[in-house]
Design an enzyme around this catalytic site. Structure first.
Site, PDB file in Angstrom:
ATOM      1  N   SER A 124       0.915  -1.132   0.134  1.00  0.00           N
ATOM      2  CA  SER A 124      -0.027  -0.062  -0.034  1.00  0.00           C
ATOM      3  C   SER A 124       0.979   1.300   0.058  1.00  0.00           C
ATOM      4  O   SER A 124       2.121   1.069   0.254  1.00  0.00           O
ATOM      5  CB  SER A 124      -0.834   0.121   1.307  1.00  0.00           C
ATOM      6  OG  SER A 124      -0.254  -0.527   2.348  1.00  0.00           O
ATOM      7  N   SER A 125       0.243   2.300  -0.340  1.00  0.00           N
ATOM      8  CA  SER A 125       1.022   3.621  -0.234  1.00  0.00           C
ATOM      9  C   SER A 125       0.080   4.668   0.354  1.00  0.00           C
ATOM     10  O   SER A 125      -1.118   4.677  -0.005  1.00  0.00           O
ATOM     11  CB  SER A 125       1.632   4.034  -1.671  1.00  0.00           C
ATOM     12  OG  SER A 125       2.228   3.105  -2.265  1.00  0.00           O
ATOM     13  N   ASN A 126       0.555   5.640   0.917  1.00  0.00           N
ATOM     14  CA  ASN A 126       0.006   6.795   1.351  1.00  0.00           C
ATOM     15  C   ASN A 126       0.820   7.798   1.645  1.00  0.00           C
ATOM     16  O   ASN A 126       2.107   7.763   1.875  1.00  0.00           O
ATOM     17  CB  ASN A 126      -1.065   6.309   2.465  1.00  0.00           C
ATOM     18  CG  ASN A 126      -0.291   6.103   3.765  1.00  0.00           C
ATOM     19  OD1 ASN A 126       0.794   5.539   3.827  1.00  0.00           O
ATOM     20  ND2 ASN A 126      -0.904   5.990   5.010  1.00  0.00           N
ATOM     21  N   ARG A 155       9.307   3.066  -4.859  1.00  0.00           N
ATOM     22  CA  ARG A 155       7.962   3.779  -4.606  1.00  0.00           C
ATOM     23  C   ARG A 155       8.324   4.841  -3.783  1.00  0.00           C
ATOM     24  O   ARG A 155       7.754   6.113  -4.303  1.00  0.00           O
ATOM     25  CB  ARG A 155       6.714   3.064  -4.126  1.00  0.00           C
ATOM     26  CG  ARG A 155       6.285   1.729  -5.298  1.00  0.00           C
ATOM     27  CD  ARG A 155       5.004   1.182  -5.037  1.00  0.00           C
ATOM     28  NE  ARG A 155       5.414   0.324  -3.803  1.00  0.00           N
ATOM     29  CZ  ARG A 155       4.737  -0.095  -2.666  1.00  0.00           C
ATOM     30  NH1 ARG A 155       3.845   0.799  -2.311  1.00  0.00           N
ATOM     31  NH2 ARG A 155       4.912  -1.019  -1.907  1.00  0.00           N
ATOM     32  N   ASP A 209      -3.554   4.906  -1.315  1.00  0.00           N
ATOM     33  CA  ASP A 209      -3.468   3.777  -2.352  1.00  0.00           C
ATOM     34  C   ASP A 209      -3.658   2.449  -1.603  1.00  0.00           C
ATOM     35  O   ASP A 209      -2.693   2.239  -1.201  1.00  0.00           O
ATOM     36  CB  ASP A 209      -2.342   3.906  -3.371  1.00  0.00           C
ATOM     37  CG  ASP A 209      -2.450   3.982  -4.761  1.00  0.00           C
ATOM     38  OD1 ASP A 209      -3.551   4.419  -5.013  1.00  0.00           O
ATOM     39  OD2 ASP A 209      -1.652   3.678  -5.572  1.00  0.00           O
TER      40      ASP A 209
END
Length: 824
Positions: free
Chosen positions: A263-265, A527, A283
């Site tokens: 996940s990404s934030n 990322r 995300d």
């Protein structure tokens, strides 16, 4: 997934009222299934359990807006709507978490059930539920009654995945929601699978060469001391059920729709934003396919308003916006699962284990498996001081070594209350206060209000007396035991940093040598590096944030070029290419030239992106397959599995490790080095491309190799074969290292393995700050118009505005509504 056409990025207040009755019919025709199994979009229906009327409207995504006069009725309706949209998901996850999937699927699921009974999420859930406040228990009880109202009303009209299984669902209990939360926590901790895979690799190569296969981060030393724990142990013959356990764990990962730890934030502070107000982006990634376990919900009740991300079965908004505060979560990659090798002595059905020089009787309890189509099976689960012994067979473990799993206990844990309180927090300061009480799950929580941003690591992290937690430890030696948990005041956090942004993308978020051990299972750094590049590139707004979420540029390609050009590599690599047979020499030269010119943009239509990814795949095989192969072997599958969850030896060897023993091809009489294997890999990439994409190299396209397969991720649908639940495939760009994540299994195939399932952006400069979209559909029922209707908008980046102001509801949700009235 294709990059968005940014001209379509602007939030659209689409007319959600567009002919829902027609869509219901279209959903039936396009998706299969009975429209009678779908909740109606309009009309008035009595529902016993409500105190007052409740309105439910839906936007074009199918996201429900629940408007009620009491919070009780909102929760009851949420249970009813969650079940109506996702009952198959809810039942499948509950059965999986309980270790009862074989009751629906038969004997094929028994081994997974056996493993899950040992893991014992039911106990974790019980501890969490018992520790919750009376208020929270009431919330879960009301929600459960809403689920059960659906199960009663639709008992003869259940969706295809449930109905065709023949399984008769039990009513939902409040504790079942805590069980879903426990499954989420278990799924975000990847260490069980990683440690099993590491042990399989140790069986193949021995302890001396194991550390090269367990890198933790590009700037970290290899874990030779950790591998030394296994020296002197006969791993090939003494570890009970290891190969079967690893196979079952991989099967569990495939069945578990929450089972991807990615996940990404990120948040942009006012000084970095074009408007002078904060932005937050999230995300949330899961196994690629239909449907994402995440779904959207909006609730408006007196003194409570929230829009955001939910998991059906759990009446909490895990990431969202309440009009004042936005919050999001990503996986911190925390290591709070440890396997222990236990010395076992068996006498009949009695098991003893060695603990500090003494044989100690193992505790035991009985488990009964009700297998569909078979007789009940009673088995014994044994426990050591570290936890339950993991057993792959019906018989008790024999003499030798067995594996015990230790996880934190959740007694006196207030995480469930804390998540609810977070959804009511008015600002970043209050968000910090509440999130520090989230101890049952390891997360990067990122918050924003209009003027501030913050980041807080949550969870419970063991203090290990010795060892890094990468490999199973000798359980008979107390020096490897846990010694309590790290003080939550040591958990990393940050607020309003000078750089003007905060980001978490599963990377190592703490400095090397930080004072407490969060993990050694970090994800790849690329990322996070790309977020930093883009966040530092200028002022940010909604448009640039959308572009970030759909960005398909990898920073790994530039690192690869730097490696190729390094002083100690450039000349030897050229010599190695020149030494290849003529046909391979020409291929290697072409590949090298094109990769050196590659800009790192992994678009689905790019020929050079296809070559780049072919090189990554072929290099893994050239480096490791001679010692870990064949590709069907447990060792190779273990390598591939670990590369999908954390920083990998595949990447680590490409960018460094020139002295690794794996550069030598053990199947040849001469000793190869890194330049020789890289030269072979360059040639092999072109050979593979010729086979897969044809001889016209300029016509190659990454998306012809790399595809999103829209197949069902539901445990029930998977066990039933999928068929009517699937929606074909489409070309994809990106990979595991791009912000628009589209990871494949490095060393296995090119199809998308993990992808974002839901995206959310909150831009505090807008009248309606929240926008979002879901990757597939809001409903898990193929008869619903909202089953797969979001695939095309997702591919094009067509976000929807999600209004919180009542005067804008009609623009976002239309006039059509379902009215639920108190029943008798």
């Amino acid at each position: 997934m294709a990059s968005p056409a940014l001209r379509h990025f602007l939030p659209r207040f689409g007319a959600a009222a567009a002919a829902a009755s027609f869509l219901s019919l279209a959903g039936c025709q396009l998706g299969g299934g009975d429209p009678e199994t779908v909740l109606p979009a309009s009309g008035t229906f009595p529902l016993k359990g409500l105190a007052q009327n409740v309105s439910v409207r839906r936007n074009n995504m199918g996201m429900p807006l629940i408007e009620s006069s009491t919070y009780h009725d909102a929760l009851f309706t949420l249970g009813y709507i969650h079940a109506g949209d996702r009952i198959g998901q809810m039942l499948g996850m509950r059965l999986l978490a309980q270790g009862r999937l074989s009751e629906m699927a038969g004997a094929d699921a028994l081994e997974v059930d056996r493993l899950m009974r040992s893991v014992n999420l039911k106990q974790n859930a019980s501890d969490l539920y018992n520790a919750a406040s009376p208020r929270l228990k009431r919330f879960f009880d009301v929600y459960a009654r809403g689920v059960n109202a659906y199960l009663f009303r639709y008992r003869d009209k259940l969706p295809a995945d449930v109905a065709s299984s023949g399984y008769k669902p039990e009513y939902w209990k409040p504790e079942d929601s805590a069980l879903i939360f426990s499954l989420l926590n278990f799924s975000l901790s990847v260490n069980l699978q990683e440690e099993l895979s590491a042990l399989v690799l140790a069986q193949k190569v021995g302890a001396d060469k194991l550390a090269w296969l367990l890198p933790t981060y590009p700037d970290e030393e290899l874990p030779f001391a950790e591998a030394d724990k296994l020296k002197g142990l006969n791993l090939n013959n003494q570890v009970n059920d290891l190969s079967d356990l690893n196979k079952i764990a991989l099967q569990l990962s495939d069945l578990n729709m929450l089972g991807v730890a990615a996940s990404s934030n990120w948040a942009i502070a006012p000084q970095r934003s074009r408007s002078g107000k904060s932005l937050l982006a999230s995300d949330m990634q899961l196994p690629a396919g239909l449907n994402s376990a995440w779904s959207f919900v909006q609730i408006r009740a007196p003194k409570y308003q929230v829009s955001g991300v939910s998991i059906a079965g759990l009446p909490l908004v895990l990431s969202g916006f309440n009009g004042k505060l936005a919050w999001s979560m990503s996986n911190v990659k925390g290591d709070n699962q440890d396997l222990f090798l236990e010395k076992i002595k068996r006498e009949g059905n009695r098991i003893s284990y060695m603990a500090d020089g003494k044989w100690v009787p193992a505790a035991s309890h009985q488990e009964t498996f009700l297998v569909k189509g078979g007789s009940p099976i009673r088995e014994t689960v044994y426990e050591t001081r570290h936890g339950a012994l993991l057993n792959a067979s019906a018989t008790p473990p024999g003499n030798g070594l067995s594996l015990a799993l230790q996880v934190p206990n959740f007694k006196d844990d207030k995480s469930l209350d804390a998540f609810f309180d977070l959804s009511r927090a008015p600002n970043v300061e209050k968000a910090f206060d509440t999130s520090r009480e989230i101890r049952a799950i390891t997360l990067n929580m990122i918050f924003a209000d209009a003027s501030n941003i913050g980041w807080q690591v949550t969870g419970r992290f063991p203090n290990r007396r010795e060892g890094q937690g990468l490999l199973p430890s000798p359980g008979w030696d107390g020096k490897y035991d846990w010694d309590g948990f790290a003080d939550s005041m040591l958990h990393p956090y940050d607020q309003d940093p000078r750089q003007g942004w905060l980001a978490a993308a599963n990377q190592r978020t703490i400095p090397k040598g930080y004072g407490m051990q969060l993990s050694n299972s970090w994800g790849y750094p690329e990322r996070a590096e790309r977020i930093a590049e883009l966040a530092n590139s200028g002022k940010q707004d909604l448009r640039s944030t959308v572009a970030m979420q759909y960005d398909q540029t990898t920073t790994f390609a530039a690192k690869l070029k730097t490696m190729f050009q390094a002083p100690g590599m450039s000349k030897p690599l050229k010599q190695a290419i020149d030494a290849l047979p003529e046909a391979d020499r020409n291929k290697a030269r072409e590949a090298f030239t094109r990769l050196m010119a590659f800009d790192g943009k992994l678009s689905a239509t790019s020929a050079d992106a296809a070559l780049y990814e072919l090189f990554l795949q072929e290099s893994a095989k050239q480096i490791f397959l001679d010692e870990l192969g064949p590709e069907t072997s447990p060792a190779w599958q273990a390598l591939v599995a670990n590369a999908s969850s954390s920083y990998s030896p595949q990447a680590d060897h490409l960018l460094g490790r020139d002295d690794s023993p794996y550069w030598d091809d053990v199947k040849t009489p001469q000793k190869e080095d890194k330049p020789a294997i890289l030269a072979r890999s360059l040639a092999a990439a072109v050979t593979s491309g010729d086979s897969l994409l044809g001889s016209d190299h300029k016509a190659w396209q990454w998306g012809k190799l790399h595809r999103d397969n829209w197949t069902s991720t539901s445990p029930l649908a998977k066990q039933l074969g999928g068929g009517e639940f699937n929606r074909g495939a489409s070309p994809a760009g990106g990979d595991h290292s791009t912000l628009n994540v589209s990871g494949f299994e490095w060393g296995k195939g090119f199809d998308t393995h993990v992808a974002p399932g839901l995206r959310m952006i909150v831009d505090f400069s807008l009248v309606e700050p929240m926008t979002g979209l879901i990757s597939t559909g809001q409903s898990g029922n193929p008869a619903s118009p909202y089953y797969a209707n979001s695939i095309e908008p997702w591919q094009k980046g067509q976000y929807m505005s999600i209004p919180l102001q009542q005067q804008n509801y009609e623009k976002g949700y239309g006039k059509q509504r379902l009215t639920l009235t108190p029943g008798k």
